[in-house]
Enzyme design. Structure first.
Site, PDB file in Angstrom:
ATOM      1  CG  ASP A  47      23.765 112.830  89.240  1.00 19.91           C
ATOM      2  OD1 ASP A  47      22.459 113.592  88.896  1.00 19.91           O
ATOM      3  OD2 ASP A  47      23.605 112.636  90.446  1.00 19.91           O
ATOM      4  CG  HIS A  66      22.385 118.438  87.150  1.00 21.37           C
ATOM      5  ND1 HIS A  66      21.589 118.991  88.305  1.00 21.37           N
ATOM      6  CD2 HIS A  66      22.165 116.908  87.223  1.00 21.37           C
ATOM      7  CE1 HIS A  66      20.898 118.125  88.831  1.00 21.37           C
ATOM      8  NE2 HIS A  66      21.049 116.885  88.275  1.00 21.37           N
ATOM      9  CE1 TYR A  75      18.121 112.930  98.084  1.00 21.79           C
ATOM     10  CE2 TYR A  75      17.944 112.703  95.736  1.00 21.79           C
ATOM     11  CZ  TYR A  75      17.327 113.246  96.996  1.00 21.79           C
ATOM     12  OH  TYR A  75      16.508 114.056  96.950  1.00 21.79           O
TER      13      TYR A  75
END
Length: 399
Positions: free
Chosen positions: A114, A140, A205
């Site tokens: 990330d 990203h 997450y």
């Protein structure tokens, strides 16, 4: 003068020794051990930037506890990636020829997956960039690859180019054509599993976001981590863990419904998009997305930068942000859940469609008064059941 030089040298040597290894305490996984190579990446301004990127973007304005960062998440994925490959080595190491280089490569992929994320979670690339750059295909993940190369070059990190390429391939492994390695393909299932979506990124997450928002989570990744095995060069799970795998996808969908696409969260996101659009020309926000040297300076603190900038050109942007601070939010009007059979008729609904459907005598709306937000929530496979990928063609227990 000599004493001062000695003091500086001692400080320098002490700092170098500390970089050899480090333990940090994570509120999800407990103590995390950071190896020397990982620390070379972590102790850079580009990676430390992740501390100023909230994992859930603007959700903390609705769920006050959701203030955890991409930095924490990245350390968590790093740790789980290492735990997963170490488990496989413990049980099948000789059979799979897993070595220490493999373990460290997978861990680095988890750590850096990330590093190219934009501010405000996925809002930046899904809501802001398409409106300011027509046809933008910026992601990203692709930016993470550029940032990794930039960090290595900028900080003279000594890492073999072949190994670095494998790290980058593991981050974008959902694009099967980018898998260059012909052996140990199972290693590419660990961080970003493009084959069936079962990976340690989600493991981290889902639990981390649920905990931060004060929500219950009935998914327990530990069960899958302990029993994963490699069959036919793919990571597989026991047939009786079918329900645990289902809970992974259902928990993710629940988070989308209750947190990620919460009506007030969406309203705040759309307001911030409008503020960024007003400020973009004057702050050059979108112009930084291709150059790592500029991009790493862009984070969630841009809100404060806009508020602190007195220029008249930024007044509209400041006013919108102040509205958010004062909870004068865009109003949620209505929602419509589209049945599967009618989805084809509801593609590309626009504000104009809503305005044109007004009946006589109602409050007259203009297109600029309406924002349409189309939200699609599934179990990661669209209309297909992701669990169909859990059982292979022969009906065995692997995913």
């Amino acid at each position: 003068m000599g004493a001062s030089s000695t003091d500086e040298l001692l400080k320098s040597n002490s700092s170098q020794k500390e970089r050899y290894s480090k333990h940090v305490h994570d509120n999800v996984h407990g103590n995390i051990y950071l190896d020397p190579l990982a620390l070379q990446f972590i102790d850079t301004e580009e990676f430390q930037r992740l501390r100023d990127l909230k994992q859930l973007g603007l959700s903390h304005l609705v769920y006050p506890g959701a203030v955890h960062s991409r930095f924490e998440h990245s350390l968590g994925v790093y740790w789980l990636a290492g735990t997963a490959v170490q488990t496989l080595k413990d049980y099948q190491g000789l059979e799979l020829d897993i070595d220490d280089i493999d373990i460290q490569t997978v861990k680095l992929a988890g750590l850096l997956h990330d590093v190219g994320h934009g501010p405000f979670s996925h809002m930046f690339e899904r809501e802001f960039l398409p409106r300011v750059l027509s046809g933008s295909n910026w992601t990203h993940e692709d930016m993470s690859l550029k940032m990794i190369d930039y960090i290595v070059d900028q900080h003279y990190i000594d890492i073999d180019s072949g190994r670095l390429n494998r790290v980058k391939e593991m981050i974008v492994t959902s694009h099967a054509s980018q898998k260059s390695a012909k052996e140990k393909q199972f290693l590419y299932d660990i961080v970003a599993n493009g084959r069936n979506g079962i990976d340690v990124d989600k493991f981290d997450y889902i639990v981390r976001d649920s905990r931060a928002c004060g929500l219950g989570c009935n998914f327990q990744f530990e069960r899958l981590m302990e029993t994963m095995r490699v069959m036919g060069d793919e990571i597989c799970y026991r047939a009786k863990d079918y329900l645990t795998v289902y809970k992974l996808f259902s928990a993710r969908a629940d988070l989308h419904r209750t947190v990620y696409t919460h009506a007030k969260v969406k309203a705040i996101e759309l307001m911030l998009v409008d503020a960024l659009l007003e400020a973009n020309e004057h702050l050059g926000i979108s112009s930084s997305i291709q150059q790592p040297a500029e991009f790493w300076k862009l984070d969630d603190t841009i809100i404060n930068a806009i508020l602190a900038d007195p220029r008249p050109e930024l007044k509209k942007a400041r006013d919108i942000i102040l509205r958010v601070r004062r909870r004068q939010l865009y109003q949620f009007c209505n929602e419509y859940s589209v049945p599967k059979a009618k989805q084809e008729h509801f593609k590309g609904i626009t504000a104009q469609d809503i305005v044109c459907s007004q009946k006589a005598g109602e409050v007259t709306l203009k297109e600029e008064d309406v924002i349409v937000s189309i939200v699609k929530i599934d179990l990661t496979r669209g209309k297909k059941n992701p669990l169909e990928r859990y059982v292979n063609d022969t009906g065995k227990q692997c995913s």
